[in-house]
Write a protein that holds these residues in place. Structure first.
Motif, PDB file in Angstrom:
ATOM      1  N   ALA A 197      38.175  48.308  26.787  1.00 48.09           N
ATOM      2  CA  ALA A 197      39.149  47.274  26.420  1.00 48.09           C
ATOM      3  C   ALA A 197      39.648  46.486  27.628  1.00 48.09           C
ATOM      4  N   THR A 198      39.646  47.122  28.814  1.00 50.00           N
ATOM      5  CA  THR A 198      40.128  46.420  30.015  1.00 50.00           C
ATOM      6  C   THR A 198      38.998  46.117  30.996  1.00 50.00           C
ATOM      7  N   ASN A 199      37.760  46.430  30.632  1.00 48.54           N
ATOM      8  CA  ASN A 199      36.645  46.303  31.577  1.00 48.54           C
ATOM      9  C   ASN A 199      37.015  46.986  32.892  1.00 48.54           C
ATOM     10  N   ALA A 200      37.352  48.265  32.794  1.00 50.51           N
ATOM     11  CA  ALA A 200      37.849  49.012  33.953  1.00 50.51           C
ATOM     12  C   ALA A 200      36.812  49.054  35.073  1.00 50.51           C
ATOM     13  N   GLY A 201      37.314  49.120  36.292  1.00 53.35           N
ATOM     14  CA  GLY A 201      36.429  49.079  37.455  1.00 53.35           C
ATOM     15  C   GLY A 201      36.518  50.360  38.257  1.00 53.35           C
ATOM     16  N   GLY A 202      37.226  50.286  39.378  1.00 49.57           N
ATOM     17  CA  GLY A 202      37.357  51.442  40.246  1.00 49.57           C
ATOM     18  C   GLY A 202      36.671  51.218  41.576  1.00 49.57           C
ATOM     19  N   LEU A 203      36.507  52.308  42.323  1.00 44.28           N
ATOM     20  CA  LEU A 203      36.051  52.217  43.708  1.00 44.28           C
ATOM     21  C   LEU A 203      34.583  51.831  43.845  1.00 44.28           C
ATOM     22  N   ARG A 204      33.784  52.129  42.844  1.00 46.74           N
ATOM     23  CA  ARG A 204      32.340  51.975  43.036  1.00 46.74           C
ATOM     24  C   ARG A 204      31.785  50.656  42.516  1.00 46.74           C
ATOM     25  N   ALA A 205      32.679  49.744  42.113  1.00 45.57           N
ATOM     26  CA  ALA A 205      32.214  48.490  41.503  1.00 45.57           C
ATOM     27  C   ALA A 205      31.391  47.645  42.463  1.00 45.57           C
ATOM     28  N   VAL A 206      31.660  47.742  43.760  1.00 41.81           N
ATOM     29  CA  VAL A 206      30.951  46.898  44.725  1.00 41.81           C
ATOM     30  C   VAL A 206      29.434  47.111  44.643  1.00 41.81           C
ATOM     31  N   LYS A 207      28.998  48.333  44.391  1.00 42.12           N
ATOM     32  CA  LYS A 207      27.560  48.596  44.227  1.00 42.12           C
ATOM     33  C   LYS A 207      27.156  48.614  42.762  1.00 42.12           C
ATOM     34  N   TYR A 208      27.990  49.238  41.918  1.00 41.20           N
ATOM     35  CA  TYR A 208      27.531  49.577  40.578  1.00 41.20           C
ATOM     36  C   TYR A 208      28.084  48.703  39.457  1.00 41.20           C
ATOM     37  N   GLU A 245      45.583  42.253  41.365  1.00 41.48           N
ATOM     38  CA  GLU A 245      45.026  40.912  41.515  1.00 41.48           C
ATOM     39  C   GLU A 245      43.674  40.944  42.243  1.00 41.48           C
ATOM     40  N   VAL A 246      42.905  39.876  42.054  1.00 41.63           N
ATOM     41  CA  VAL A 246      41.579  39.816  42.695  1.00 41.63           C
ATOM     42  C   VAL A 246      41.376  38.408  43.251  1.00 41.63           C
ATOM     43  N   VAL A 247      40.751  38.333  44.414  1.00 38.73           N
ATOM     44  CA  VAL A 247      40.420  37.047  45.047  1.00 38.73           C
ATOM     45  C   VAL A 247      38.972  37.105  45.527  1.00 38.73           C
ATOM     46  N   PRO A 248      38.366  35.948  45.820  1.00 35.21           N
ATOM     47  CA  PRO A 248      37.032  35.976  46.423  1.00 35.21           C
ATOM     48  C   PRO A 248      37.057  36.836  47.694  1.00 35.21           C
ATOM     49  N   ILE A 249      35.970  37.570  47.940  1.00 35.23           N
ATOM     50  CA  ILE A 249      35.993  38.588  49.014  1.00 35.23           C
ATOM     51  C   ILE A 249      36.461  38.048  50.361  1.00 35.23           C
ATOM     52  N   ASN A 250      36.164  36.794  50.666  1.00 31.47           N
ATOM     53  CA  ASN A 250      36.540  36.276  51.987  1.00 31.47           C
ATOM     54  C   ASN A 250      38.022  35.920  52.087  1.00 31.47           C
ATOM     55  N   LYS A 251      38.751  36.035  50.991  1.00 24.55           N
ATOM     56  CA  LYS A 251      40.191  35.723  50.984  1.00 24.55           C
ATOM     57  C   LYS A 251      41.061  36.984  50.985  1.00 24.55           C
ATOM     58  N   GLY A 278      35.481  45.565  49.068  1.00 23.87           N
ATOM     59  CA  GLY A 278      34.107  45.178  48.747  1.00 23.87           C
ATOM     60  C   GLY A 278      34.008  44.235  47.564  1.00 23.87           C
ATOM     61  N   ASP A 279      35.008  44.208  46.711  1.00 22.30           N
ATOM     62  CA  ASP A 279      34.945  43.292  45.573  1.00 22.30           C
ATOM     63  C   ASP A 279      36.187  42.409  45.445  1.00 22.30           C
ATOM     64  N   GLY A 280      37.039  42.377  46.464  1.00 18.30           N
ATOM     65  CA  GLY A 280      38.153  41.424  46.496  1.00 18.30           C
ATOM     66  C   GLY A 280      39.377  41.829  45.690  1.00 18.30           C
ATOM     67  N   ASN A 281      39.382  43.038  45.175  1.00 15.28           N
ATOM     68  CA  ASN A 281      40.468  43.501  44.308  1.00 15.28           C
ATOM     69  C   ASN A 281      41.557  44.195  45.135  1.00 15.28           C
ATOM     70  N   VAL A 282      42.705  43.536  45.283  1.00 18.87           N
ATOM     71  CA  VAL A 282      43.837  44.099  46.027  1.00 18.87           C
ATOM     72  C   VAL A 282      44.769  44.825  45.057  1.00 18.87           C
ATOM     73  N   HIS A 283      45.218  46.001  45.444  1.00 18.44           N
ATOM     74  CA  HIS A 283      46.319  46.638  44.711  1.00 18.44           C
ATOM     75  C   HIS A 283      47.578  46.452  45.540  1.00 18.44           C
ATOM     76  N   THR A 284      48.370  45.475  45.149  1.00 16.55           N
ATOM     77  CA  THR A 284      49.653  45.254  45.820  1.00 16.55           C
ATOM     78  C   THR A 284      50.697  46.137  45.148  1.00 16.55           C
TER      79      THR A 284
END
Lengths: 453, 453
Positions: free
Chosen positions: B141-152, B336-342, B368-374
């Protein structure tokens, strides 16, 4: 209201009525002479928008078209009086952004040119449909795949962002540079693979990955396609993460060997796998070659890790299966897909169909992802016999694909050629919702109507 | 018409009116006391269908719910008089199919149990959200991610097929066992990440891959988050294909070190990366460790390839950032998520916001995928101060995320908490089409209305 000649002022980019060249009435296999209203070749997003608005004013149906390399009739006029918007002149590579590992392109860029461009800079765009002359816009419209999908996925997996012109002329940008999203509905994936029925793509931002530094191919021979399919599953389970697992039969290879004038490295058995591995260095690959050979040792007749020269020659044979055939006979290429464990069963079933219908059938395909390319060969049949036998065989074939839990198209699209089978093989409720979504974006049924479903 | 007690005959699975337990008015952070009509806990797909039909007869709004570990208020009642369908008892692992490398599960299976089950059999389901007590239905329902999304990738990339009950009680199966498809619109991806607004998932068929045989973690220290972000890009470009790149700052780590009572292996610098690599054997990884260290050598203060014991202890510190904090202060976790270079620019900008608003802010996340946990920390603020300062800071923060081309949610969903920001950060035309699609599937606005957009 702007007239066509005001929108496209360069006369060489506009064909009206009788001046429309023959090529616009056909794709690779399908020809349908239904005189179109005009063909316009825009060079900008704005021209596409103006053309779409013109079609709205004139109440014309629109077909968006790229290189015309399709095989399902999706871009062929079927109503008459269509406005064809041919985007193949929108062929600029707009930007390589090395900080986000993305490439921005216009829809008319040819996939072969795109590969060359990024590989020269050390990057990799994995989807690799057989036709290097297809456009990236067409690839997005059919969710094109190719040999490397087993490891890298299909076009869908590489579209980060796309801009489309909707059937009413408005523009919308789908997706973003962000790698993850849990922010609302995924509209982007609805448009990918929609065969030009929801919008006209004018700009695409693609994900790139680093170019693998080492490659190797393993050629394996088997008694039967069944054994080759079993080996495929063992390889997939082994963790070597192959970048390709191609299966072909000796019967299909025959034409390629004759055409190129040299034999495949293995001459035993009835079915072959060509397994590609890629990685960071040869050392990594050596370990994985050992794993492949060890997990398949009970199944293979022969297994060869090919050197670079052998790999090139043997891949040329595999790639020449189609080209070899064109010298001997007319044929039709299908792209059905089944769950990976049903691959051999599907191939086997076509042999009984060949006998039953008196129509020669060959098979090759992407065993790693279940996508069979079945070839129906016309040989010496008359047009009438061909039409009749082809239709009878296709009915049996798609029924079998359906029984095996498969789909009519893995990577070429439905168009008009597979529409009837798509209708039979898809649940009514799913078709109903597809139609409802079509109406949401295109209430006037203006964009490529009566294709797909 | 069936009554609730006839649908759910087991009284322990039905709570009506005042008998509804408090937990159903809240998720991890959001509490909203709006008395609901009833909570039903179905055990079968058929019971879900009957409950949905009952809600249609009674004209009740429905909220589908799993483990209640959400953080965006998506499953919290906001209207009053809702029927909550809690699927957490639908927790069967239905079938591991080793011939198609898939696992079929009911929606209530906990993600931690799912991982244990497949890993014990040598398979791997890569998405790994932090809460192991979340359900797979909630993950979809949330398209959950986590630590391994950068590769998988994320949950989206592992759902092969799902069965849903639609708002009118009809059932639909989306996707299939086929790995490739160019056969009509992709309805499946529309449902993934839709936060229970389009249908209730009752069965999911997941793609599995072979369990990697070797793992290693590299810990790197940097002077600044900016340098760590630059290193991230170098690692992504190098071809080592990391399975995780986590970034955290010394300021966030402090609480974890205090809580666990031992220090991080590196004590220099202000920002750290923990880089995971996985593969077939240690030899493969050794080569890639060298590459990581070589491409980042100009940027790091220290770089350590950790042994197994060190890796465990240092990962525990990273995982304890949140748990450590709970001992010191109340906080709110963003995604929140931003493009990796930001990535670094976003983190840097939060420091000025911290000063401006007088609210302490920490950051960690998936570089690795731009996802910050503030993390916003309440510390000693009064409720009133917290509410006011929090709102003011969030406004600035999401405006900055928007300027950087980011999105409000990478993996937790929008729910009610981020709905306002989602509205501001999304193009009107995209929101309009999301609403139109919602109406296609749910014309009565019965399923989780007024969430997301």
């Amino acid at each position: 209201m702007l007239q066509l000649k005001e929108i496209i002022q360069d006369a060489s980019r506009l064909f009206v009525g009788d001046a429309v060249p023959d090529q616009y009435y056909q794709d690779t296999y399908v020809k349908n002479i239904k005189p179109v209203y005009a063909v316009a070749l825009p060079k900008t997003h704005k021209e596409v928008q103006e053309l779409v608005r013109f079609a709205n004013e004139k109440d014309l149906v629109i077909i968006a078209r790229g290189a015309g390399t399709g095989v399902a009739g999706s871009q062929v006029p079927i109503q008459g009086n269509e406005l064809i918007i041919d985007v193949h002149l929108m062929d600029k590579i707009v930007e390589l952004d090395e900080d986000t590992l993305t490439l921005t392109v216009e829809p008319g860029v040819l996939i072969g040119d795109l590969h060359d461009y990024v590989e020269n800079k050390g990057y990799f765009y994995p989807p690799d449909p057989a036709s290097k002359h297809s456009t990236i816009g067409g690839n997005v419209a059919t969710n094109a795949g190719g040999l490397r999908a087993v490891k890298y996925g299909t076009t869908r997996d590489y579209v980060r962002e796309m801009t489309v012109v909707l059937p009413d002329g408005e523009e919308m940008t789908l997706g973003s540079l962000n790698i993850k999203s849990s922010s609302g509905y995924d509209l982007k994936d609805l448009f990918i693979g929609s065969e030009g029925t929801l919008g006209i793509t004018t700009r695409i931002r693609l994900k790139l990955i680093p170019l693998p530094k080492a490659n190797v191919t393993i050629l394996q021979a088997f008694e039967t396609a069944q054994k080759a399919t079993e080996a495929t599953l063992e390889i997939l389970k082994s963790g070597v993460d192959p970048s390709g697992i191609e299966l072909f039969e000796r019967s299909a290879l025959h034409y390629a060997e004759e055409n190129l004038g040299y034999p495949l490295k293995s001459q035993v058995g009835q079915a072959y796998l060509m397994i590609s591995l890629d990685g960071n260095d040869q050392k990594e690959l050596d370990g994985r070659i050992d794993i492949v050979q060890s997990v398949t040792s009970d199944l293979t007749l022969e297994s060869h890790a090919l050197n670079a020269e052998e790999a090139e020659k043997n891949w040329a044979l595999r790639d020449n299966i189609l080209l070899g055939l064109t010298k001997f006979t007319e044929f039709e290429l299908l792209d059905e897909v089944v769950p990976i464990n049903k691959f051999a069963e599907l191939i086997e079933s076509t042999k009984a169909m060949q006998e039953k219908h008196g129509l020669n059938v060959l098979n090759f395909g992407h065993a790693g992802d279940g996508n069979v390319h079945t070839l129906l060969m016309k040989d010496d049949l008359t047009e009438e016999e061909w039409t009749e036998k082809r239709a009878a065989l296709l009915k049996d074939l798609y029924q079998k694909v359906d029984e095996l839990g498969g789909l009519p198209s893995a990577e070429h699209g439905i168009g008009i050629v597979k529409k009837e089978y798509m209708g039979r093989m898809t649940q009514t409720i799913n078709l109903d919702y597809m139609r409802k979504i079509k109406r949401v974006f295109d209430p006037d049924n203006r964009l490529n109507p009566d294709k797909v479903f």
